[in-house]
Design an enzyme around this catalytic site. Structure first.
Site, mmCIF file in Angstrom:
data_model
loop_
_atom_site.group_PDB
_atom_site.id
_atom_site.type_symbol
_atom_site.label_atom_id
_atom_site.label_comp_id
_atom_site.label_asym_id
_atom_site.label_seq_id
_atom_site.Cartn_x
_atom_site.Cartn_y
_atom_site.Cartn_z
ATOM 1 N N HIS A 44 0.336 -0.788 0.245
ATOM 2 C CA HIS A 44 0.088 0.287 -0.034
ATOM 3 C C HIS A 44 1.199 0.585 0.049
ATOM 4 O O HIS A 44 0.387 2.200 -0.410
ATOM 5 C CB HIS A 44 -0.907 0.473 1.363
ATOM 6 C CG HIS A 44 -2.068 -1.037 1.478
ATOM 7 N ND1 HIS A 44 -1.608 -2.096 2.832
ATOM 8 C CD2 HIS A 44 -3.378 -0.953 0.705
ATOM 9 C CE1 HIS A 44 -2.760 -2.748 2.093
ATOM 10 N NE2 HIS A 44 -3.411 -2.421 1.592
ATOM 11 N N SER B 54 0.515 -8.851 1.078
ATOM 12 C CA SER B 54 -0.770 -8.904 1.285
ATOM 13 C C SER B 54 -1.325 -8.452 2.489
ATOM 14 O O SER B 54 -0.528 -9.371 3.251
ATOM 15 C CB SER B 54 -1.862 -10.671 0.353
ATOM 16 O OG SER B 54 -2.830 -10.727 0.877
#
Ligand code: PAF
Length: 275
Positions: free
Chosen positions: A34, A182
């Site tokens: 992210h 993830s």
């Protein structure tokens, strides 16, 4: 950084931003993957909006909606340090009404691979991304290639609905051993993490074979299956498609995505490589 929790407050806060807006939609539990999107959006735009919303409509019955990691405080700190102007963290009620108007994933691209294994997932995902793109007023929105099919479908939605927003694809971020980052990696034990490396190993094997001149999809898939079988509990699919998600018989260099989905323990993992 302004934290806003309602659609109205986001619209108001956004009015004060002059110049381009980079937008990174997330479901939280932020990691380096992210952050790479957030840093890029920060660099390429005058302003940065990040959203954190665990979207119920993209989870199927029996999936991990309840247990999905939620780390609001840590995530807010990360966003603040990364130079976010507005952090949007709405409740479900803010984003959905009863008797919703729905967006459906396209028949072919939306209902193969992830769409076949998780029917309805892409409908819910597109629904929320459409809402978030409209609310954020994004000039550019950043999505990781790790969710390759999601990225292709969002790009198609932006094209089909003439959304005034560029969809920016961003490279997969991996840990030092090669595991694609993830939020769901948080479910893995240390030994499962080791076994999960088979996904990236199988993809590396595929790319090595291609570099050695092997373009036959069947042969590459067989080789990948043998790498996976030795480590994972269940391989859901191995697929080699073009950038439009059409199945290929021979790899087309510059136009191919090799994808894998597999279970390690109770965790479902996906990974891919763009060739
Ligand atoms: O990739 C994700 O985290 C989600 O699918 C997204 C794009 C934030 C929509 O909920």
């Amino acid at each position: 950084m302004k934290i806003v929790r309602t659609a109205e407050a986001l619209r108001e806060a956004r009015k004060e931003l002059k110049g381009s807006i980079g937008f990174v939609p997330t479901m939280g539990a932020l990691h380096e993957g992210h952050l790479s999107l957030i840093r890029r959006a920060r660099e390429e735009n005058a302003h940065l909006i990040v959203s954190i919303f665990v979207n119920p409509t993209q989870f199927l019955e029996g999936e991990d909606l309840e247990s999905y990691p939620r780390r609001e405080e840590a995530d807010s700190k990360i966003c603040q340090l990364a130079g976010t102007d507005i952090l949007f963290m709405p409740s479900v009620d803010q984003m959905y009404e009863a008797d919703e108007l729905c967006i459906g994933a396209p028949a072919r691209r939306g209902y193969i691979l992830e769409g076949e294994k998780r029917p309805g997932h892409f409908d819910g995902m597109l629904q929320i991304v459409m809402k978030l793109l409209n609310l954020s007023g994004a000039t550019r929105a950043y999505f990781g290639k790790k969710d390759a099919q999601q990225l292709v479908l969002i790009t198609q939605m932006a094209r089909s609905y003439f959304l005034p927003c560029d969809i920016v694809p961003c490279d997969i971020v991996r840990d030092e051993k090669g595991l694609a980052l993830s939020s769901r990696n948080a479910y893995l034990t240390d030994t499962e993490k080791e076994r999960a490396l088979a996904l990236s190993r199988s993809l590396k094997r595929a790319s090595k074979k291609v570099m050695a001149g092997e373009l036959n999809v069947e042969a590459i898939v067989a080789e990948m299956a043998s790498v996976l079988e030795a480590a994972v509990d269940h391989t859901e699919y191995i697929a080699i498609v073009d950038r439009d998600f059409r199945k290929l018989e021979r790899v087309e260099i510059g136009n191919t995505i090799v994808l894998v989905a597999a279970w390690v323990g109770k965790t479902r993992l996906i990974d891919n490589i763009w060739i």
